[in-house]
Write a protein that holds these residues in place. Structure first.
Motif, mmCIF file in Angstrom:
data_model
loop_
_atom_site.group_PDB
_atom_site.id
_atom_site.type_symbol
_atom_site.label_atom_id
_atom_site.label_comp_id
_atom_site.label_asym_id
_atom_site.label_seq_id
_atom_site.Cartn_x
_atom_site.Cartn_y
_atom_site.Cartn_z
ATOM 1 N N GLN A 121 -3.782 -7.722 -1.523
ATOM 2 C CA GLN A 121 -4.718 -8.094 -0.462
ATOM 3 C C GLN A 121 -5.933 -8.795 -1.047
ATOM 4 N N GLY A 122 -6.411 -8.317 -2.185
ATOM 5 C CA GLY A 122 -7.557 -8.938 -2.827
ATOM 6 C C GLY A 122 -7.240 -10.346 -3.300
ATOM 7 N N ILE A 123 -6.022 -10.562 -3.768
ATOM 8 C CA ILE A 123 -5.644 -11.877 -4.284
ATOM 9 C C ILE A 123 -5.372 -12.861 -3.150
ATOM 10 N N PHE A 124 -4.651 -12.416 -2.133
ATOM 11 C CA PHE A 124 -4.211 -13.330 -1.071
ATOM 12 C C PHE A 124 -5.163 -13.392 0.124
ATOM 13 N N LYS A 125 -6.275 -12.684 0.050
ATOM 14 C CA LYS A 125 -7.183 -12.644 1.202
ATOM 15 C C LYS A 125 -7.733 -14.031 1.539
ATOM 16 N N ASN A 126 -8.160 -14.765 0.545
ATOM 17 C CA ASN A 126 -8.783 -16.068 0.797
ATOM 18 C C ASN A 126 -7.844 -17.235 0.486
ATOM 19 N N ARG A 127 -6.641 -16.953 0.099
ATOM 20 C CA ARG A 127 -5.709 -18.021 -0.307
ATOM 21 C C ARG A 127 -4.675 -18.289 0.790
ATOM 22 N N GLN A 128 -4.326 -19.570 0.960
ATOM 23 C CA GLN A 128 -3.260 -19.953 1.880
ATOM 24 C C GLN A 128 -1.926 -19.877 1.147
ATOM 25 N N ILE A 129 -0.956 -19.218 1.702
ATOM 26 C CA ILE A 129 0.363 -19.101 1.066
ATOM 27 C C ILE A 129 1.246 -20.234 1.517
ATOM 28 N N ASP A 153 9.006 10.306 -9.104
ATOM 29 C CA ASP A 153 8.548 11.082 -7.966
ATOM 30 C C ASP A 153 8.115 10.162 -6.818
ATOM 31 N N GLU A 154 8.289 10.634 -5.574
ATOM 32 C CA GLU A 154 7.903 9.845 -4.401
ATOM 33 C C GLU A 154 6.396 9.611 -4.356
ATOM 34 N N ASN A 155 5.629 10.619 -4.745
ATOM 35 C CA ASN A 155 4.170 10.483 -4.730
ATOM 36 C C ASN A 155 3.723 9.396 -5.700
ATOM 37 N N ASN A 156 4.388 9.312 -6.838
ATOM 38 C CA ASN A 156 4.071 8.282 -7.820
ATOM 39 C C ASN A 156 4.315 6.890 -7.220
ATOM 40 N N ILE A 157 5.435 6.738 -6.525
ATOM 41 C CA ILE A 157 5.769 5.453 -5.883
ATOM 42 C C ILE A 157 4.752 5.124 -4.796
ATOM 43 N N THR A 158 4.418 6.109 -3.971
ATOM 44 C CA THR A 158 3.459 5.881 -2.886
ATOM 45 C C THR A 158 2.096 5.456 -3.446
ATOM 46 N N HIS A 159 1.664 6.141 -4.524
ATOM 47 C CA HIS A 159 0.370 5.813 -5.123
ATOM 48 C C HIS A 159 0.382 4.397 -5.710
ATOM 49 N N LYS A 160 1.429 4.043 -6.443
ATOM 50 C CA LYS A 160 1.534 2.694 -7.029
ATOM 51 C C LYS A 160 1.652 1.626 -5.943
ATOM 52 N N LEU A 161 2.344 1.968 -4.868
ATOM 53 C CA LEU A 161 2.509 1.028 -3.767
ATOM 54 C C LEU A 161 1.166 0.713 -3.117
ATOM 55 N N LYS A 162 0.324 1.738 -2.912
ATOM 56 C CA LYS A 162 -1.000 1.515 -2.330
ATOM 57 C C LYS A 162 -1.860 0.656 -3.254
ATOM 58 N N ARG A 163 -1.781 0.918 -4.563
ATOM 59 C CA ARG A 163 -2.563 0.132 -5.518
ATOM 60 C C ARG A 163 -2.081 -1.317 -5.554
ATOM 61 N N ALA A 164 -0.757 -1.528 -5.469
ATOM 62 C CA ALA A 164 -0.210 -2.892 -5.462
ATOM 63 C C ALA A 164 -0.619 -3.628 -4.195
ATOM 64 N N GLU A 165 -0.583 -2.937 -3.045
ATOM 65 C CA GLU A 165 -0.990 -3.560 -1.785
ATOM 66 C C GLU A 165 -2.477 -3.955 -1.833
ATOM 67 N N LYS A 166 -3.300 -3.074 -2.403
ATOM 68 C CA LYS A 166 -4.737 -3.362 -2.499
ATOM 69 C C LYS A 166 -4.970 -4.582 -3.392
ATOM 70 N N LYS A 167 -4.241 -4.655 -4.505
ATOM 71 C CA LYS A 167 -4.402 -5.782 -5.410
ATOM 72 C C LYS A 167 -3.925 -7.078 -4.752
#
Length: 182
Positions: free
Chosen positions: A174-182, A158-172
């Motif tokens: 952002q938390g990992i790469f916030k203070n790290r230099q890529i 379902d599209e809603n399932n993808i959207t929900h997982k996508l938001k959770r992946a983006e949040k995770k």
């Protein structure tokens, strides 16, 4: 009889890699005769006596390669240094187009882009760890720009399932790469 043939694709970093071809005995005599007749007809009348029949197929291939290389060399030897610079505003003097002599580095740019893409994908996969389906989804939707609807139908969810997982992946991420230099 075995012959060695060098293809342009088999030259890597200046090292030649020959391909060996097995030719049954007797099959190559017709080829040698045809080659001899062609070279005899192409020769100038005063040079016909100098044309010799090749004894082996390897000798014939070496002769053809040398002739082809010399022809290429004769044509391309002056392309790197044009005698007069190309000027678009002065068409009357010279029609030399220097653009033909510039290096084409489009393949190098494409390889660099592909390397960067693979590096970013690898970092995303490492950051999301055990959630490889999240990493695949994030790469497909956010990096490869596949629409959410199309991605959802391709994996059968379902599209809603993808959207929900996508938001959770983006949040995770952002938390990992916030203070790290890529």
């Amino acid at each position: 009889m075995k012959i060695r043939v060098l293809y342009e694709d088999n030259i890597k970093n200046g090292h030649k890699s020959y391909t060996t071809i097995e030719i049954p005995d007797g099959d190559y005599s017709v080829m040698l005769d045809i080659d001899y007749e062609q070279r005899l007809t192409e020769a100038k009348p005063e040079k016909k006596a100098e044309v010799k029949r090749c004894e082996t197929v390897q000798e014939m291939f070496d002769l053809m390669s040398k002739k082809e290389y010399n022809h290429w060399r004769r044509y391309h030897r002056h392309l790197g240094n044009p005698k007069t610079p190309y000027r678009k505003d002065d068409e009357s003097e010279d029609n030399t187009d220097v653009m033909d002599t510039l290096a084409d580095n489009s393949q190098e740019i494409e390889r660099n882009y592909q390397d960067e893409y693979e590096d970013v994908c690898q970092k995303i996969r490492q950051a999301l760890g055990k959630k490889q389906d999240w990493a695949d989804m994030f790469i497909a939707v956010r990096i490869d720009s596949i629409p959410i609807r199309e991605y959802a139908t391709s994996i059968g969810t379902d599209e809603n399932n993808i959207t929900h997982k996508l938001k959770r992946a983006e949040k995770k991420l952002q938390g990992i790469f916030k203070n790290r230099q890529i």
